[in-house]
Design a protein around this motif. Sequence first.
Motif, mmCIF file in Angstrom:
data_model
loop_
_atom_site.group_PDB
_atom_site.id
_atom_site.type_symbol
_atom_site.label_atom_id
_atom_site.label_comp_id
_atom_site.label_asym_id
_atom_site.label_seq_id
_atom_site.Cartn_x
_atom_site.Cartn_y
_atom_site.Cartn_z
ATOM 1 N N PHE A 1 -30.641 96.246 45.412
ATOM 2 C CA PHE A 1 -29.457 96.202 44.559
ATOM 3 C C PHE A 1 -28.476 97.280 45.037
ATOM 4 C CE2 PHE A 1 -27.059 97.969 41.007
ATOM 5 C CZ PHE A 1 -26.472 96.828 40.467
ATOM 6 N N LYS A 2 -27.193 96.930 45.015
ATOM 7 C CA LYS A 2 -26.156 97.907 45.367
ATOM 8 C C LYS A 2 -24.957 97.725 44.442
ATOM 9 C CE LYS A 2 -27.114 98.706 50.267
ATOM 10 N NZ LYS A 2 -26.551 98.660 51.645
ATOM 11 N N GLN A 3 -24.465 98.851 43.965
ATOM 12 C CA GLN A 3 -23.238 98.858 43.165
ATOM 13 C C GLN A 3 -22.261 99.815 43.837
ATOM 14 O OE1 GLN A 3 -23.866 99.471 38.998
ATOM 15 N NE2 GLN A 3 -21.706 99.772 38.542
ATOM 16 N N THR A 4 -21.061 99.324 44.152
ATOM 17 C CA THR A 4 -20.119 100.092 44.977
ATOM 18 C C THR A 4 -18.779 100.240 44.262
ATOM 19 O OG1 THR A 4 -21.162 99.242 46.986
ATOM 20 C CG2 THR A 4 -18.980 100.237 47.225
ATOM 21 N N TYR A 5 -18.249 101.468 44.331
ATOM 22 C CA TYR A 5 -16.900 101.777 43.826
ATOM 23 C C TYR A 5 -16.045 102.113 45.045
ATOM 24 C CZ TYR A 5 -19.326 102.273 39.350
ATOM 25 O OH TYR A 5 -20.076 102.060 38.231
ATOM 26 N N THR A 6 -14.940 101.375 45.220
ATOM 27 C CA THR A 6 -14.144 101.481 46.448
ATOM 28 C C THR A 6 -12.737 101.981 46.144
ATOM 29 O OG1 THR A 6 -15.379 99.676 47.450
ATOM 30 C CG2 THR A 6 -13.254 100.219 48.440
ATOM 31 N N TYR A 7 -12.241 102.914 47.018
ATOM 32 C CA TYR A 7 -10.873 103.442 46.930
ATOM 33 C C TYR A 7 -10.212 103.303 48.300
ATOM 34 C CZ TYR A 7 -11.937 105.731 42.466
ATOM 35 O OH TYR A 7 -12.275 105.988 41.166
ATOM 36 N N ILE A 8 -8.903 103.087 48.294
ATOM 37 C CA ILE A 8 -8.087 103.153 49.510
ATOM 38 C C ILE A 8 -7.169 104.366 49.350
ATOM 39 C CG2 ILE A 8 -6.433 101.978 51.003
ATOM 40 C CD1 ILE A 8 -9.139 100.614 50.860
ATOM 41 N N ILE A 9 -7.287 105.318 50.264
ATOM 42 C CA ILE A 9 -6.514 106.557 50.147
ATOM 43 C C ILE A 9 -5.771 106.825 51.448
ATOM 44 C CG2 ILE A 9 -8.093 107.557 48.451
ATOM 45 C CD1 ILE A 9 -9.293 109.247 50.681
ATOM 46 N N GLN A 10 -4.708 107.664 51.336
ATOM 47 C CA GLN A 10 -3.907 108.045 52.505
ATOM 48 C C GLN A 10 -3.622 109.545 52.426
ATOM 49 O OE1 GLN A 10 -0.527 105.578 53.281
ATOM 50 N NE2 GLN A 10 0.399 106.964 54.738
ATOM 51 N N ASN B 1 -0.215 108.766 59.057
ATOM 52 C CA ASN B 1 0.338 107.526 58.517
ATOM 53 C C ASN B 1 -0.716 106.431 58.355
ATOM 54 O OD1 ASN B 1 -0.009 107.331 61.273
ATOM 55 N ND2 ASN B 1 1.758 105.998 61.580
ATOM 56 N N GLU B 2 -1.999 106.775 58.491
ATOM 57 C CA GLU B 2 -3.063 105.793 58.324
ATOM 58 C C GLU B 2 -3.729 105.955 56.957
ATOM 59 O OE1 GLU B 2 -5.140 104.471 62.258
ATOM 60 O OE2 GLU B 2 -5.240 106.651 62.145
ATOM 61 N N ARG B 3 -4.543 104.990 56.605
ATOM 62 C CA ARG B 3 -5.283 105.025 55.358
ATOM 63 C C ARG B 3 -6.757 104.781 55.654
ATOM 64 N NH1 ARG B 3 -2.419 100.091 52.425
ATOM 65 N NH2 ARG B 3 -0.622 101.229 53.239
ATOM 66 N N ILE B 4 -7.631 105.198 54.739
ATOM 67 C CA ILE B 4 -9.062 104.977 54.922
ATOM 68 C C ILE B 4 -9.648 104.385 53.642
ATOM 69 C CG2 ILE B 4 -9.409 106.784 56.625
ATOM 70 C CD1 ILE B 4 -10.478 108.564 54.418
ATOM 71 N N ARG B 5 -10.797 103.752 53.823
ATOM 72 C CA ARG B 5 -11.542 103.178 52.704
ATOM 73 C C ARG B 5 -12.717 104.096 52.395
ATOM 74 N NH1 ARG B 5 -13.822 97.074 51.921
ATOM 75 N NH2 ARG B 5 -15.601 97.564 50.552
ATOM 76 N N VAL B 6 -12.901 104.414 51.123
ATOM 77 C CA VAL B 6 -13.994 105.282 50.679
ATOM 78 C C VAL B 6 -14.869 104.476 49.716
ATOM 79 C CG1 VAL B 6 -14.626 107.480 49.639
ATOM 80 C CG2 VAL B 6 -12.464 107.274 50.866
ATOM 81 N N ASP B 7 -16.170 104.378 50.025
ATOM 82 C CA ASP B 7 -17.129 103.658 49.190
ATOM 83 C C ASP B 7 -18.144 104.633 48.602
ATOM 84 O OD1 ASP B 7 -16.021 101.149 49.746
ATOM 85 O OD2 ASP B 7 -17.196 100.927 51.571
ATOM 86 N N PHE B 8 -18.358 104.545 47.298
ATOM 87 C CA PHE B 8 -19.405 105.294 46.624
ATOM 88 C C PHE B 8 -20.451 104.268 46.157
ATOM 89 C CE2 PHE B 8 -15.410 107.555 45.987
ATOM 90 C CZ PHE B 8 -15.716 108.813 46.486
ATOM 91 N N THR B 9 -21.664 104.310 46.744
ATOM 92 C CA THR B 9 -22.664 103.256 46.530
ATOM 93 C C THR B 9 -23.942 103.837 45.945
ATOM 94 O OG1 THR B 9 -21.781 102.033 48.428
ATOM 95 C CG2 THR B 9 -23.956 101.398 47.631
ATOM 96 N N ILE B 10 -24.461 103.192 44.872
ATOM 97 C CA ILE B 10 -25.749 103.552 44.272
ATOM 98 C C ILE B 10 -26.651 102.328 44.347
ATOM 99 C CG2 ILE B 10 -25.007 102.966 41.912
ATOM 100 C CD1 ILE B 10 -26.778 105.352 40.991
ATOM 101 N N ASP B 11 -27.945 102.590 44.604
ATOM 102 C CA ASP B 11 -28.861 101.472 44.828
ATOM 103 C C ASP B 11 -29.763 101.176 43.634
ATOM 104 O OD1 ASP B 11 -30.438 103.691 44.915
ATOM 105 O OD2 ASP B 11 -31.413 103.230 46.822
ATOM 106 N N LYS B 12 -29.398 101.646 42.437
ATOM 107 C CA LYS B 12 -30.177 101.376 41.238
ATOM 108 C C LYS B 12 -29.290 100.747 40.179
ATOM 109 C CE LYS B 12 -34.230 102.993 42.445
ATOM 110 N NZ LYS B 12 -35.423 102.126 42.511
#
Length: 584
Positions: A80-89, A34-45
């Motif tokens: 530099f950092k560019q991040t794509y974030t999702y909240i999933i369960q 019943n919990e959720r997590i945060r997933v980050d996909f990060t590129i440094d260019k």
Amino acid sequence: MRIKIIYFFILLVQISFAQVTFKTNVSKTTLGLNERIRVDFTIDKQGADDFTPPDFENFTVLAGPSQSTSFSSINGKTSFKQTYTYIIQPIAKGSFLIGSASITYKDEVIKSNAVRVQVTDAIDIPEDPNDPRFLASQNIHLVAEISNDNPYVGESISIIYKLYVNLNKVNVQNTRELSAPSFNGFWKQNMEVSAWQATDGTYRGEPYKYVVVKKALLIPHKAGELEIDPLEMEVMAGVPMGRRDFFGNMMFNDINFAASSGKRTISVKELPEVGKPLNFTGAVGSFRFDVKANETNLKANESTSIKVELVGKGNLKLIELPKFNAPAGLEIYEPEHQEKINTTMSGMEGSIYDQYAIVPQFKGKFKIPEVSFSYFDPKQEKYFTLNSDALIINVPEGQSMDGQEQVVAKQNVVGNESNIRFIKTKATLKPAQDKTDFYGSPLYYVLLLTPLLAIPAGIFLGKKKEERDSDIVGNKRRKADRLARKYLSEAKRNMGKKEVFYESLERALHNYLKAKLQVETADISSEKVAELLREKKVEQVIIDDFKEVLDDCNYARYTPSSDVQIKEEFEKAKSVLAKLDRFL
């Protein structure tokens, strides 16, 4: 020198790409259902695009992707950092892999690392009145109501799943089933829930509204402590935030809440040994039993029918009717089995019967002895034995059974000289005709040109094979179709072996669904199949027949089945598949 310069630039490009970092980070690697997590996909260019996330199998995406960038410069060193974030369960328990995401940087596709997370049972939510999840857990309840948690083996019980909601505290917007309960040790028949209708009720003494989301009829086929796994649902609800908007309307915080009915344990009692008749085969309920003939006065070679019928309420679909002994002089054929059963939440009620065709071969009076049938009544907690009347088949006309032995008279061997043929002593031979040379003949030129013609044909067939091999969906469909036919043939060969027959028949039905509906075995359930077939405009009668065959395969392994029932099951499966072929 030029070659060295080229190698130098290639090395610089490789070093440049080696410095690109594309990472997957998760907020936690172990979480409750019943919990959720945060997933980050990060590129440094800077300059990367065409981001493609993983498929998030076994998870529900609650939010995302949200995109953020950060840029800093300290002592002349920039980052530099560019991040794509999702909240999933998660939607199930187990160990799952969050796959790699991909992104394009300078025309090169770069993949992030995969991350494995462990999903455990739902955890207790801390009692925080400001936490919307805690408020939802206090006002949304999924309950499994069982009519009898201490039945006998073979006794029908019902289970009803109700979703209770306190509408004064939360507002339910939508629901989705996460995992269906398993009923190991039970014969099961799902009952249709046509539409959800809110009904007034009480939960722990407080007024609630509830809807029935699922219900089924269960019959235990073994004794002991049998566990029913929980039904788990995702509930999308709005929880009041305690303030209103500009127009005075209450503002809600929308959340996804995992509700569970919890495990239930059924204590199944063994049928008593005291007083158990020798001919008892597992019938539980209350019944009437009768054996009757359509006609008892016949001529030799005329036919009549004898019906062995059971009427009442109980586990009718799991009962094998007793057989009777026919005296010599009566020819008896395999019976026709019929069922007229109405299944409700209170159990099965109706009749089943076997109808035999009987043909007397000689004149005389033939006695069919009485037939007995025993059952256990769980309400009275005792066994009963019912006996039919003996039947007399009277055949006043026809050939007698006495003096039927046939004697073959001996005969002398009669010689006939005309049967002997003389051997010819003169041959009529003719000289062989001159044959033309093979070289230069039409066949010579045909064989000479055949390899040349085979080259374009081979190229054409090779391309077709290449197209066919690249058709992944089509190949899976064709493979499943071949397996369906293979297992259907295997089921036909194993009609004398009940368990092997039903396993082969079930595999044939599953592979047919995979071939026609592109559905995986793990996703196959009666409700899912019915929904997909309705989308294909299949008639409801055919859908019901297919569900019945599929359900029969699940419980028939644990119940006695005659050769006639197995043959009828096979013919019924063939007929249903033939009907479905008209629509799929």
